[in-house]
Design a protein around this motif. Structure first.
Motif, short mmCIF file in Angstrom:
data_model
loop_
_atom_site.label_atom_id
_atom_site.label_comp_id
_atom_site.label_asym_id
_atom_site.label_seq_id
_atom_site.Cartn_x
_atom_site.Cartn_y
_atom_site.Cartn_z
N GLU A 3 -6.68 -2.79 -4.55
CA GLU A 3 -5.61 -3.29 -5.42
C GLU A 3 -4.59 -2.20 -5.71
O GLU A 3 -3.37 -2.46 -5.78
CB GLU A 3 -6.21 -3.84 -6.71
N ALA A 4 -5.04 -0.96 -5.86
CA ALA A 4 -4.11 0.16 -6.04
C ALA A 4 -3.28 0.37 -4.79
O ALA A 4 -2.06 0.62 -4.86
CB ALA A 4 -4.87 1.43 -6.40
N LEU A 5 -3.89 0.25 -3.62
CA LEU A 5 -3.15 0.39 -2.36
C LEU A 5 -2.10 -0.70 -2.21
O LEU A 5 -0.99 -0.44 -1.72
CB LEU A 5 -4.13 0.34 -1.18
N ARG A 6 -2.41 -1.89 -2.66
CA ARG A 6 -1.46 -3.01 -2.53
C ARG A 6 -0.26 -2.85 -3.47
O ARG A 6 0.77 -3.48 -3.26
CB ARG A 6 -2.17 -4.34 -2.76
N ARG A 7 -0.41 -2.01 -4.48
CA ARG A 7 0.76 -1.70 -5.31
C ARG A 7 1.74 -0.83 -4.54
O ARG A 7 2.93 -0.77 -4.87
CB ARG A 7 0.31 -0.98 -6.59
N LEU A 8 1.22 -0.14 -3.52
CA LEU A 8 2.07 0.71 -2.68
C LEU A 8 2.56 -0.03 -1.45
O LEU A 8 3.73 0.11 -1.06
CB LEU A 8 1.30 1.96 -2.25
N GLU A 9 1.66 -0.78 -0.83
CA GLU A 9 1.99 -1.56 0.36
C GLU A 9 1.30 -2.92 0.25
O GLU A 9 0.08 -3.01 0.45
CB GLU A 9 1.53 -0.83 1.63
N PRO A 10 2.02 -3.97 -0.06
CA PRO A 10 1.41 -5.28 -0.33
C PRO A 10 0.59 -5.85 0.82
O PRO A 10 -0.34 -6.64 0.58
CB PRO A 10 2.62 -6.17 -0.63
N VAL A 28 -16.12 8.53 1.01
CA VAL A 28 -14.98 8.61 1.93
C VAL A 28 -14.65 7.21 2.42
O VAL A 28 -15.54 6.43 2.78
CB VAL A 28 -15.26 9.55 3.12
N ALA A 29 -13.37 6.88 2.44
CA ALA A 29 -12.90 5.60 2.96
C ALA A 29 -11.69 5.85 3.86
O ALA A 29 -10.97 6.84 3.70
CB ALA A 29 -12.51 4.66 1.82
N THR A 30 -11.49 4.94 4.78
CA THR A 30 -10.31 5.01 5.66
C THR A 30 -9.47 3.76 5.50
O THR A 30 -9.99 2.67 5.27
CB THR A 30 -10.72 5.19 7.13
N VAL A 31 -8.17 3.94 5.64
CA VAL A 31 -7.23 2.83 5.51
C VAL A 31 -6.03 3.07 6.43
O VAL A 31 -5.61 4.22 6.63
CB VAL A 31 -6.76 2.68 4.04
N ASP A 32 -5.50 1.99 6.99
CA ASP A 32 -4.29 2.05 7.81
C ASP A 32 -3.11 1.59 6.96
O ASP A 32 -3.16 0.52 6.33
CB ASP A 32 -4.42 1.14 9.03
N LEU A 33 -2.06 2.40 6.94
CA LEU A 33 -0.87 2.08 6.17
C LEU A 33 0.35 2.02 7.10
O LEU A 33 0.34 2.60 8.19
CB LEU A 33 -0.64 3.14 5.09
N SER A 34 1.37 1.33 6.66
CA SER A 34 2.56 1.20 7.50
C SER A 34 3.53 2.35 7.30
O SER A 34 4.27 2.72 8.21
CB SER A 34 3.26 -0.13 7.21
N ARG A 35 3.53 2.94 6.10
CA ARG A 35 4.42 4.06 5.82
C ARG A 35 3.75 5.39 6.12
O ARG A 35 2.53 5.50 6.10
CB ARG A 35 4.84 4.02 4.35
N ASP A 36 4.59 6.38 6.38
CA ASP A 36 4.10 7.73 6.65
C ASP A 36 4.09 8.51 5.33
O ASP A 36 5.09 9.13 4.94
CB ASP A 36 5.00 8.40 7.69
N PRO A 48 -0.11 13.32 2.21
CA PRO A 48 -1.39 13.14 1.53
C PRO A 48 -1.32 13.33 0.02
O PRO A 48 -1.93 12.57 -0.74
CB PRO A 48 -2.29 14.18 2.20
N PHE A 49 -0.58 14.34 -0.43
CA PHE A 49 -0.48 14.59 -1.86
C PHE A 49 0.18 13.42 -2.58
O PHE A 49 -0.31 12.95 -3.62
CB PHE A 49 0.31 15.87 -2.12
N ARG A 50 1.26 12.93 -2.04
CA ARG A 50 1.96 11.82 -2.69
C ARG A 50 1.11 10.56 -2.69
O ARG A 50 1.11 9.81 -3.67
CB ARG A 50 3.29 11.56 -1.97
N LEU A 51 0.37 10.33 -1.62
CA LEU A 51 -0.49 9.15 -1.56
C LEU A 51 -1.58 9.22 -2.62
O LEU A 51 -1.82 8.24 -3.34
CB LEU A 51 -1.12 9.04 -0.17
N SER A 52 -2.25 10.36 -2.74
CA SER A 52 -3.32 10.48 -3.73
C SER A 52 -2.77 10.37 -5.15
O SER A 52 -3.38 9.72 -6.02
CB SER A 52 -4.08 11.80 -3.55
#
Length: 256
Positions: free
Chosen positions: A33-40, A61-69, A72-76
């Motif tokens: 749900e937090a990830l979907r706030r960044l990329e729906p 540890v988890a892995t996820v595919d995102l559309s934006r580049d 790492p710091f900004r993502l966390s």
């Protein structure tokens, strides 16, 4: 699509476990749900281990595919903002190759179980450590633990609902240490293997606690292992003391 690895810490008390379940709060759902706030349109995330209800993590540890580049710091930082107030934190994020998988690329998992001997009820650490009242013998627990090291059929020490294809696993480490505290003695069980069966660590700890209390002899652990029968296992410890502390990979994705 860029793939990212996330190192995740969480308090397992409010959750039904890692895995998403309908109508129940899970760690996976909170992170997604937090990830979907960044990329729906983000997809499902994959984790190194599916911890049970009430089990904690300091190194999931988890892995996820995102559309934006993302850096790492900004993502966390962004995920931690959207995870509030859930007791979940992204300790680190890293860009990883597209063939990296949190579960299938792992070569080691480490768990720590915390147990405290003290008379008074817990206040601050309730739900984060297993409390028992009777004194425990450290050397007896260590002797019992030695029977579990190596490659064995661990049928006795896995849940009856375990879905693993085989009960055979190699246990690389099961170290028991004592840590005196002002309010009692804390015992820590450091457990390492490539992979674990469902409830395997909690079955180990519950059985070794019986050894420490004098209800079992250390050699009874060997007999229980060789029985290959779930009925031969000691009691299963509660989830409150169990922590997933580390997942190892051929190359650490979070190394500087």
């Amino acid at each position: 699509m860029p793939r990212y690895a996330l190192k995740i810490e969480y308090d397992g008390r409010p959750f039904c476990g890692w895995q998403r379940q309908s109508a129940l709060p899970s760690v996976q759902a909170a992170v997604e749900e937090a990830l979907r706030r960044l990329e729906p349109d983000v997809g499902t995330i994959a984790a190194a281990g599916r911890t049970d209800a009430g089990v904690h993590a300091t190194g999931q540890v988890a892995t996820v595919d995102l559309s934006r580049d993302w850096t790492p710091f900004r993502l966390s930082e962004a995920l931690n903002y959207h995870l509030k107030p859930a007791p979940v934190a992204i300790l680190a994020a890293a860009r990883v190759p597209e063939d990296f998988h949190a579960r299938f690329s792992a070569i080691e998992r480490r768990y720590m179980f915390r147990l405290i001997v003290r008379r008074a009820p817990l206040t601050f650490e309730a739900g984060q450590i297993w409390q028992v009242r009777q004194a425990l013998d450290l050397e007896s627990m260590r002797e019992g633990a030695r029977h579990l090291l190596g490659r064995h059929d661990f049928t006795t020490f896995r849940s009856s609902i375990c879905q693993a294809d085989s009960p055979v696993r190699t246990l690389d480490r099961l170290e028991v240490t004592a840590h005196p505290r002002a309010d009692g003695t804390e015992y820590r069980f450091d457990v390492r293997a490539r992979s674990f069966l469902h409830n395997q660590v909690r079955s180990f700890v519950g059985t070794l606690e019986r050894v420490g209390a004098g209800a079992w002899r250390p050699e009874d652990v060997k007999a229980a292992l060789e029985a290959r029968d779930r009925a031969a296992c000691g009691p299963v410890s509660p989830p409150s003391g169990l922590y997933l502390t580390h997942v190892g990979y051929p190359q650490d994705p979070f190394a500087d």
